[in-house]
Design a protein around this motif. Sequence first.
Motif, PDB file in Angstrom:
ATOM      1  N   GLY A 129      -9.234   3.432  -4.727  1.00 49.84           N
ATOM      2  CA  GLY A 129      -8.133   4.039  -5.461  1.00 49.84           C
ATOM      3  C   GLY A 129      -7.873   5.496  -5.144  1.00 49.84           C
ATOM      4  O   GLY A 129      -6.994   6.118  -5.735  1.00 49.84           O
ATOM      5  N   SER A 133      -5.245  10.734  -6.168  1.00 49.56           N
ATOM      6  CA  SER A 133      -5.592   9.625  -7.055  1.00 49.56           C
ATOM      7  C   SER A 133      -4.588   9.634  -8.200  1.00 49.56           C
ATOM      8  O   SER A 133      -3.740  10.526  -8.286  1.00 49.56           O
ATOM      9  N   GLU A 146       2.198   1.800  -3.506  1.00 49.88           N
ATOM     10  CA  GLU A 146       1.125   2.325  -4.360  1.00 49.88           C
ATOM     11  C   GLU A 146       0.931   3.813  -4.106  1.00 49.88           C
ATOM     12  O   GLU A 146       0.821   4.611  -5.036  1.00 49.88           O
ATOM     13  N   PHE A 147       0.860   4.173  -2.837  1.00 48.83           N
ATOM     14  CA  PHE A 147       0.681   5.564  -2.427  1.00 48.83           C
ATOM     15  C   PHE A 147       1.805   6.435  -2.973  1.00 48.83           C
ATOM     16  O   PHE A 147       1.556   7.500  -3.549  1.00 48.83           O
ATOM     17  N   TYR A 173      -3.540   9.002   5.989  1.00 48.80           N
ATOM     18  CA  TYR A 173      -4.280   8.864   4.733  1.00 48.80           C
ATOM     19  C   TYR A 173      -4.830   7.445   4.641  1.00 48.80           C
ATOM     20  O   TYR A 173      -4.112   6.487   4.919  1.00 48.80           O
ATOM     21  N   THR A 174      -6.090   7.351   4.249  1.00 50.61           N
ATOM     22  CA  THR A 174      -6.702   6.050   4.032  1.00 50.61           C
ATOM     23  C   THR A 174      -7.192   5.969   2.595  1.00 50.61           C
ATOM     24  O   THR A 174      -7.496   6.988   1.972  1.00 50.61           O
ATOM     25  N   GLU A 175      -7.268   4.743   2.078  1.00 50.67           N
ATOM     26  CA  GLU A 175      -7.622   4.501   0.674  1.00 50.67           C
ATOM     27  C   GLU A 175      -9.056   4.001   0.557  1.00 50.67           C
ATOM     28  O   GLU A 175      -9.508   3.186   1.349  1.00 50.67           O
ATOM     29  N   ASN A 176      -9.768   4.538  -0.435  1.00 44.15           N
ATOM     30  CA  ASN A 176     -11.116   4.097  -0.729  1.00 44.15           C
ATOM     31  C   ASN A 176     -11.281   4.121  -2.245  1.00 44.15           C
ATOM     32  O   ASN A 176     -11.270   5.197  -2.847  1.00 44.15           O
ATOM     33  N   TRP A 223      -6.872   8.166  -2.110  1.00 42.93           N
ATOM     34  CA  TRP A 223      -6.339   8.311  -0.758  1.00 42.93           C
ATOM     35  C   TRP A 223      -6.736   9.682  -0.246  1.00 42.93           C
ATOM     36  O   TRP A 223      -6.612  10.680  -0.969  1.00 42.93           O
ATOM     37  N   GLN A 271       0.829  -1.200   0.000  1.00 39.07           N
ATOM     38  CA  GLN A 271       0.000   0.000   0.000  1.00 39.07           C
ATOM     39  C   GLN A 271       0.864   1.251   0.000  1.00 39.07           C
ATOM     40  O   GLN A 271       0.548   2.218  -0.685  1.00 39.07           O
ATOM     41  N   ARG A 318      -6.434  14.874  -1.020  1.00 42.53           N
ATOM     42  CA  ARG A 318      -7.060  13.718  -1.669  1.00 42.53           C
ATOM     43  C   ARG A 318      -6.201  13.412  -2.899  1.00 42.53           C
ATOM     44  O   ARG A 318      -5.998  14.281  -3.742  1.00 42.53           O
TER      45      ARG A 318
END
Length: 183
Positions: free
Chosen positions: A130, A153, A6-7, A125-128, A132, A3, A151
């Motif tokens: 795709g 993406s 990816e971030f 930061y949390t992902e939802n 963050w 993760q 935010r």
Amino acid sequence: MSQLKEFMNILTGEFDNKDQFEQMQKANIEFPLARHVNTICNDKISHLPADFNGFFMVEESYYTTNGRTQASPHLFLFTEEENGIQLTSYEVPAGIDKKTFTYESLQEINYEDLKPSEKFTPAIYTENNGVWEGGSESMFTPVLKFTLFERFSKDVLEVSEKMEVNGKRTFGYDEAILYKRIK
């Protein structure tokens, strides 16, 4: 750590808000032309612990208003935590001029000399699907509050920053700055 990787893939690179700036200009709204250059800099930090699972990043921010450009560089550490990705702000190392601090100008620095900012509250930061998002509120002084909401993406980095002194905004805009990747 997948993760976090990816971030960081979303967050690193060069970005600007040229499209948004041009729209604001057409609408006669004062708004900055802004650019971010985000570069992982672990390669320039010596003595990282063997089990180190984070990414240090130099964020070079440039804001142009009324024909004048102001640089605002930062050193951040991103780590994967139980509740999301954490951004911790670090002090620019001693001996480095904050006005000219860039990834390119950064010479090797010792991990043991790095100090987290005492003023900045780490952001989570949390992902939802795709995207963050996260941020934090920090009291830089008893009367100076800094609010960050972001935010991210693959398409855009949406950044909202606000400084308030005694509850009155002294920096920030009504709309978030929308950065699109240029490199």
